[in-house]
Design a protein around this motif. Structure first.
Motif, mmCIF file in Angstrom:
data_model
loop_
_atom_site.group_PDB
_atom_site.id
_atom_site.type_symbol
_atom_site.label_atom_id
_atom_site.label_comp_id
_atom_site.label_asym_id
_atom_site.label_seq_id
_atom_site.Cartn_x
_atom_site.Cartn_y
_atom_site.Cartn_z
ATOM 1 N N ILE A 145 43.027 24.388 84.236
ATOM 2 C CA ILE A 145 43.987 23.518 83.573
ATOM 3 C C ILE A 145 43.327 22.947 82.320
ATOM 4 C CG2 ILE A 145 43.347 21.518 84.957
ATOM 5 C CD1 ILE A 145 46.277 20.622 84.829
ATOM 6 N N HIS A 146 44.095 22.821 81.292
ATOM 7 C CA HIS A 146 43.570 22.244 80.047
ATOM 8 C C HIS A 146 43.484 20.733 80.228
ATOM 9 C CE1 HIS A 146 43.154 21.311 75.793
ATOM 10 N NE2 HIS A 146 42.859 22.591 75.629
ATOM 11 N N ASP A 147 42.402 20.138 79.768
ATOM 12 C CA ASP A 147 42.205 18.702 79.981
ATOM 13 C C ASP A 147 43.286 17.853 79.318
ATOM 14 O OD1 ASP A 147 41.277 19.316 77.438
ATOM 15 O OD2 ASP A 147 39.587 17.934 77.534
ATOM 16 N N LYS A 148 43.928 18.370 78.289
ATOM 17 C CA LYS A 148 45.002 17.626 77.621
ATOM 18 C C LYS A 148 46.277 17.589 78.465
ATOM 19 C CE LYS A 148 43.223 18.378 73.033
ATOM 20 N NZ LYS A 148 43.417 18.957 71.716
ATOM 21 N N CYS A 149 46.374 18.454 79.459
ATOM 22 C CA CYS A 149 47.541 18.490 80.349
ATOM 23 C C CYS A 149 47.456 17.436 81.451
ATOM 24 C CB CYS A 149 47.684 19.863 80.993
ATOM 25 S SG CYS A 149 47.950 21.198 79.826
ATOM 26 N N LEU A 150 46.291 16.904 81.672
ATOM 27 C CA LEU A 150 46.056 16.002 82.794
ATOM 28 C C LEU A 150 46.942 14.768 82.759
ATOM 29 C CD1 LEU A 150 44.420 15.739 85.330
ATOM 30 C CD2 LEU A 150 42.627 14.640 84.020
ATOM 31 N N SER A 151 47.092 14.152 81.603
ATOM 32 C CA SER A 151 47.914 12.938 81.526
ATOM 33 C C SER A 151 49.373 13.227 81.859
ATOM 34 C CB SER A 151 47.799 12.294 80.145
ATOM 35 O OG SER A 151 48.270 13.183 79.146
ATOM 36 N N CYS A 152 49.872 14.382 81.455
ATOM 37 C CA CYS A 152 51.255 14.756 81.769
ATOM 38 C C CYS A 152 51.428 14.974 83.273
ATOM 39 C CB CYS A 152 51.642 16.010 81.007
ATOM 40 S SG CYS A 152 53.364 16.488 81.219
ATOM 41 N N VAL A 153 50.462 15.623 83.888
ATOM 42 C CA VAL A 153 50.531 15.867 85.331
ATOM 43 C C VAL A 153 50.524 14.539 86.087
ATOM 44 C CG1 VAL A 153 49.344 16.901 87.302
ATOM 45 C CG2 VAL A 153 49.511 18.156 85.151
ATOM 46 N N VAL A 154 49.679 13.620 85.675
ATOM 47 C CA VAL A 154 49.623 12.304 86.317
ATOM 48 C C VAL A 154 50.962 11.587 86.156
ATOM 49 C CG1 VAL A 154 48.557 10.022 86.212
ATOM 50 C CG2 VAL A 154 47.137 12.071 86.115
ATOM 51 N N ASN A 155 51.541 11.632 84.971
ATOM 52 C CA ASN A 155 52.856 11.013 84.753
ATOM 53 C C ASN A 155 53.919 11.636 85.644
ATOM 54 O OD1 ASN A 155 52.107 9.084 82.856
ATOM 55 N ND2 ASN A 155 52.343 10.512 81.145
ATOM 56 N N GLN A 156 53.860 12.944 85.837
ATOM 57 C CA GLN A 156 54.826 13.612 86.702
ATOM 58 C C GLN A 156 54.690 13.157 88.147
ATOM 59 O OE1 GLN A 156 54.915 17.892 86.202
ATOM 60 N NE2 GLN A 156 54.702 17.669 83.979
ATOM 61 N N VAL A 157 53.470 12.984 88.606
ATOM 62 C CA VAL A 157 53.242 12.490 89.972
ATOM 63 C C VAL A 157 53.877 11.113 90.136
ATOM 64 C CG1 VAL A 157 51.483 11.699 91.607
ATOM 65 C CG2 VAL A 157 51.154 13.842 90.360
ATOM 66 N N ILE A 158 53.676 10.243 89.174
ATOM 67 C CA ILE A 158 54.228 8.887 89.231
ATOM 68 C C ILE A 158 55.751 8.921 89.191
ATOM 69 C CG2 ILE A 158 54.369 6.687 87.991
ATOM 70 C CD1 ILE A 158 51.419 7.249 87.116
#
Length: 43
Positions: free
Chosen positions: A3-16
């Motif tokens: 996974i690209h590190d720039k995608c991490l914040s989007c994934v976290v937002n999706q979980v929330i």
């Protein structure tokens, strides 16, 4: 999985968002499981 590190914040937002939409009772448990999984991904 890579996974690209720039995608991490989007994934976290999706979980929330999913936790809020579904009305999960134990959000802290869901977050812990999701973040544990994310911490094991290959960046």
């Amino acid at each position: 999985m890579r996974i690209h590190d720039k995608c991490l914040s989007c994934v976290v937002n999706q979980v929330i968002k999913v936790a809020n939409i579904t009305g999960v009772d134990k959000k802290d448990e869901l977050y812990r499981e999701a973040f544990t999984y994310l911490s094991k991904l290959d960046f």
